[in-house]
Design an enzyme around this catalytic site. Sequence first.
Site, PDB file in Angstrom:
ATOM      1  N   GLY B  12      26.069   1.215   1.286  1.00  0.00           N
ATOM      2  CA  GLY B  12      24.998   0.890   2.216  1.00  0.00           C
ATOM      3  C   GLY B  12      24.821  -0.616   2.294  1.00  0.00           C
ATOM      4  O   GLY B  12      24.688  -1.304   1.277  1.00  0.00           O
ATOM      5  N   LEU B  15      19.226  -3.908   3.847  1.00  0.00           N
ATOM      6  CA  LEU B  15      18.559  -4.919   3.040  1.00  0.00           C
ATOM      7  C   LEU B  15      18.748  -4.675   1.532  1.00  0.00           C
ATOM      8  O   LEU B  15      19.064  -5.599   0.780  1.00  0.00           O
ATOM      9  CB  LEU B  15      17.066  -4.916   3.398  1.00  0.00           C
ATOM     10  CG  LEU B  15      16.316  -6.225   3.290  1.00  0.00           C
ATOM     11  CD1 LEU B  15      17.033  -7.348   4.011  1.00  0.00           C
ATOM     12  CD2 LEU B  15      14.910  -6.042   3.870  1.00  0.00           C
ATOM     13  N   ALA B  16      18.575  -3.431   1.101  1.00  0.00           N
ATOM     14  CA  ALA B  16      18.675  -3.130  -0.334  1.00  0.00           C
ATOM     15  C   ALA B  16      20.108  -3.326  -0.834  1.00  0.00           C
ATOM     16  O   ALA B  16      20.331  -3.927  -1.890  1.00  0.00           O
ATOM     17  CB  ALA B  16      18.206  -1.702  -0.608  1.00  0.00           C
ATOM     18  N   HIS B 238       4.549   8.514  12.309  1.00  0.00           N
ATOM     19  CA  HIS B 238       3.704   7.535  12.996  1.00  0.00           C
ATOM     20  C   HIS B 238       3.095   8.192  14.237  1.00  0.00           C
ATOM     21  O   HIS B 238       3.789   8.888  14.958  1.00  0.00           O
ATOM     22  CB  HIS B 238       4.563   6.327  13.393  1.00  0.00           C
ATOM     23  CG  HIS B 238       3.761   5.140  13.797  1.00  0.00           C
ATOM     24  ND1 HIS B 238       3.164   5.051  15.029  1.00  0.00           N
ATOM     25  CD2 HIS B 238       3.441   4.007  13.141  1.00  0.00           C
ATOM     26  CE1 HIS B 238       2.507   3.900  15.105  1.00  0.00           C
ATOM     27  NE2 HIS B 238       2.663   3.243  13.972  1.00  0.00           N
ATOM     28  N   ARG B 299      -4.801   6.922  11.135  1.00  0.00           N
ATOM     29  CA  ARG B 299      -3.472   7.280  11.615  1.00  0.00           C
ATOM     30  C   ARG B 299      -3.103   8.733  11.347  1.00  0.00           C
ATOM     31  O   ARG B 299      -2.593   9.427  12.230  1.00  0.00           O
ATOM     32  CB  ARG B 299      -2.450   6.376  10.937  1.00  0.00           C
ATOM     33  CG  ARG B 299      -1.032   6.705  11.313  1.00  0.00           C
ATOM     34  CD  ARG B 299      -0.067   5.804  10.621  1.00  0.00           C
ATOM     35  NE  ARG B 299      -0.034   4.506  11.256  1.00  0.00           N
ATOM     36  CZ  ARG B 299       0.846   3.563  10.956  1.00  0.00           C
ATOM     37  NH1 ARG B 299       1.736   3.779  10.018  1.00  0.00           N
ATOM     38  NH2 ARG B 299       0.832   2.416  11.570  1.00  0.00           N
ATOM     39  N   HIS B 365       9.190   8.665  10.761  1.00  0.00           N
ATOM     40  CA  HIS B 365       9.371   7.226  10.654  1.00  0.00           C
ATOM     41  C   HIS B 365       9.988   6.790   9.333  1.00  0.00           C
ATOM     42  O   HIS B 365      10.794   5.870   9.294  1.00  0.00           O
ATOM     43  CB  HIS B 365       7.995   6.575  10.828  1.00  0.00           C
ATOM     44  CG  HIS B 365       8.010   5.079  10.860  1.00  0.00           C
ATOM     45  ND1 HIS B 365       8.876   4.376  11.653  1.00  0.00           N
ATOM     46  CD2 HIS B 365       7.266   4.161  10.193  1.00  0.00           C
ATOM     47  CE1 HIS B 365       8.661   3.065  11.481  1.00  0.00           C
ATOM     48  NE2 HIS B 365       7.710   2.907  10.586  1.00  0.00           N
ATOM     49  N   GLU B 389      15.018   2.618   0.698  1.00  0.00           N
ATOM     50  CA  GLU B 389      14.366   3.835   1.170  1.00  0.00           C
ATOM     51  C   GLU B 389      14.978   5.087   0.558  1.00  0.00           C
ATOM     52  O   GLU B 389      14.304   6.109   0.447  1.00  0.00           O
ATOM     53  CB  GLU B 389      14.413   3.922   2.711  1.00  0.00           C
ATOM     54  CG  GLU B 389      13.562   5.073   3.250  1.00  0.00           C
ATOM     55  CD  GLU B 389      13.529   5.163   4.777  1.00  0.00           C
ATOM     56  OE1 GLU B 389      13.889   4.177   5.431  1.00  0.00           O
ATOM     57  OE2 GLU B 389      13.123   6.221   5.292  1.00  0.00           O
TER      58      GLU B 389
END
Lengths: 267, 644
Positions: B12, B15-16, B238, B299, B365, B389
């Site tokens: 992957g 970002l991570a 969301h 929300r 989301h 994630e």
Amino acid sequence: MSETNGHSEKKRLTNPPKTVEIRITRREKIGAKQYTETFELPYRPNLNVISALMDIRKNPVTKDGKQTTPPVWDMNCLEQVCGICTMIIDGRVRQACSALVDDLLVASGSNAITLEPMTKFPNVRDLKVDRTPMFEHLTKVKAWIELDGSYSLGPGPHMSQEVQQERYAYSRCMTCGCCLEACPQYHEDNYIGPQAIAQARLFNMHPTGKITIDDRLEGLMDDDGITNCGNAQNCVQVCPMGIPLTRAIYETNRDITVNALFGWLRK
Amino acid sequence: MASKGLKIAVVGGGLAGLAATMKIAEAGHDVDLLSIVPVKRSHSVCAQGGINGAVNTKGEGDSPWKHFDDTVYGGDFLVNQPPVKAMCEMAPEIIYLFDRMGVPFSRTKEGLLDFRRFGGTLHHRTAFAGASTGQQLLYALDEQVRKFEAEDKVKKYEGWEMLSLVMDDYQVCRGLVAMNLQTLELKAFQADAVIMATGGPGMIWGKSTNSQVCTGSAISACYQQGAKYANGEFIQVHPTSIPGEDKLRLMSESARGEGGRVWVPKNPGDTRKPQDIPTGERWYFLEEKYPAYGNLVPRDIATREIFQVCLDGMGIGGDNQVYLDLTHIPAETLTRKLGAILEIYEMFVGDDPRYVPMRIFPGVHYSMGGMWVDFEQRTNIPGLFGAGECDYSIHGANRLGANSLVSCVYGGFVAAPSAIDYAKNVERKNTETNGIFDAELRRQQEINDNLIKQTGSENQYKIHEEMGKVMTDNVTVVRYNDRLQATDDKLVELLDRCKHISINDSNLWATQAVPHARQLQNMLQLARVVTLGALNRNESRGAHFKPDFPERDDENFLKTTIAEFSEESPILSYEAVDISLLEPRKRDYSSGKSKAAAVNDKKDAAKIVVQGNEEKPEGVSRESITEKEGENIREGETFNEEKN
């Protein structure tokens, strides 16, 4: 009773066709011959090119009723920020995710849409191309900041809002390749192209990046370098992110001149 | 490449994954970095709002401890607290590091980093780069990793998809098998440790705000080989996303903050244009049900109500859509306050929301759940690590906006030294050359061969649609046990039908049908984990809501759900949550008071509001300022929470 209050509404598809024709330029694999296949979908509102392709993929039968292979294309974010789904749509290079079928039909006045792969990169299959050279160009111009290390060394240098905003505009480049596709000078390896020049500019503008500006400019002074720009200015017109590419080229040229002079004086 | 260094595989390139890769390369070791798409095109680019870190540059007395408290409270206490505290302590350093890497963060007049407010906190804690923070952070790491690539410390395998882990006889992870997506060639990657950083599983729901690569397939493969999966049932939905034929795109909550009204035609069969439907024939269901808060209910409530209206067949034209209407507000005001997000709507839908009501629907989301990891990002499989994630460790039952980017980087920064430490100190049994790589390659090749040979009447894309529909209908916002059970039955049926898929592509060069068919089966396995985790959690907590069990039940369910694979059905167990730092308290943002009254209850809050007032132009209400900060934010903002 729609209250438009003088806003100029874009031209809408007032009389949608019953069906939409999608003409796809296909190729079985690298080096194979290209051919065209036409598919027909029932029209429905809110289609974009990606969802039309998804429909075709599910049941790949041509307009003539011939069972065929599902067309292959690249897609990922579908929000026009990853850059991967770039192709030539009705003759114009752009992202397929933000190409709305209604808009395309209004613009062409027909019920047909043509999809072709980009022409400046190896065509892997159908609409899929290999843009590896664009990433290699980033290596060539050393499009990064030289860090002492990624450990904790406090904040970076102060920066004005103006410089930040100018850099931000360059930093939105998603390596989609529209600029290279539209550039009359860019073919394979003879010109590095506006994308890499703008990324060099992005780092040359940074207070830390400036320290290694010579290394970055060096990558733009080879035979395939910045002097190959023919000033056609197509790049800036097709850039989906509105990046001031011609300005980057102009300012980088200026940096090269200044540096050459400065370097000569230093000797 | 240097031979004395370790070799670590990172799966992957978001970002991570890039964060971990950079740290490993910097430590002098070699990385094989695998990614389905070129790493610069990873899903992290979609994050917009910003990155949280209590840098405290606004004189508000913010601190990592307050960031920690907000995060744990926002996550309804279903999170081991020590790693959250560690992340919040590292967050300011992370932001400074990205600053040094040249991320064009928005600036103050003095030339310092600017911070804005975000959901679930009262402090200016969110650093941002225009409206595309995720893109900018990803690019910064991409650039640093490219530098290490040029130095031969990193070898990228872009266009490769991981299929499985290679395990030795002692159930230790020794590498992985991946498939070249152009040639379908399989290759075994030997590694001293493997770090998974593959993001979320949004594609399980068919359409979500996630990118196409977010299938969760690789994590599902790890799970099926023995990795524990934790809190799978916690999925953030969301309330307002833009339904598309191809995906759901987020519409910021600030649209309602500026006065947007949610409605549906009283007659769902009404075929008139929304502008032509008289007010008396519209059902403003949020305003009707919640007179005090109206369209600005928290929300989770907004999400639940919109969802229910559509399930009851009252959506526009009977579809899963309701109107979010701004057309009663002057166009000039909208352009000034909401320009950027309205442009996104216009670009993708083709309607100008200043003149035509937007069509919106809640959208899947983010997954708070993920692969189980300990405080050093180690999974239960020795040699296998997780970050971002795809691991479950930071967000509990609900994630706060702008915490995802920081958790990705934190996860990568912890996983990298942890993997190095493991690889340096592990005592290898004599299993190096006993053919485990060849055996796994053969096993994976057989799966491919059988898939290509297999014939039947099933269409993989239709099965995917069916999975998406049943998951969206039953395993998102409102959950009932009978429907969850029925969903699992359906998933089992779909898994069985996968055996009768005919791959509809006779050309195997760069085919997308074979990889998708494999992803589909992995998604179905993970969907079962989500569904059964939800079925067995008889309480309501964070994003998990059951009308039959409407309260949080700490006595029975302040526990992490752990799923372990078996052919029959996931085996669920529960693990205590480490609450050593903060005593769980009731999570209540909605005491029913007006926004102003609630804010004034807190001294700190009042102070900040005053500061906010000093900066804003006259005649603008506090509410609109609060919402204005949501402009251009599409990623996970939770304004409802900060206002109550």
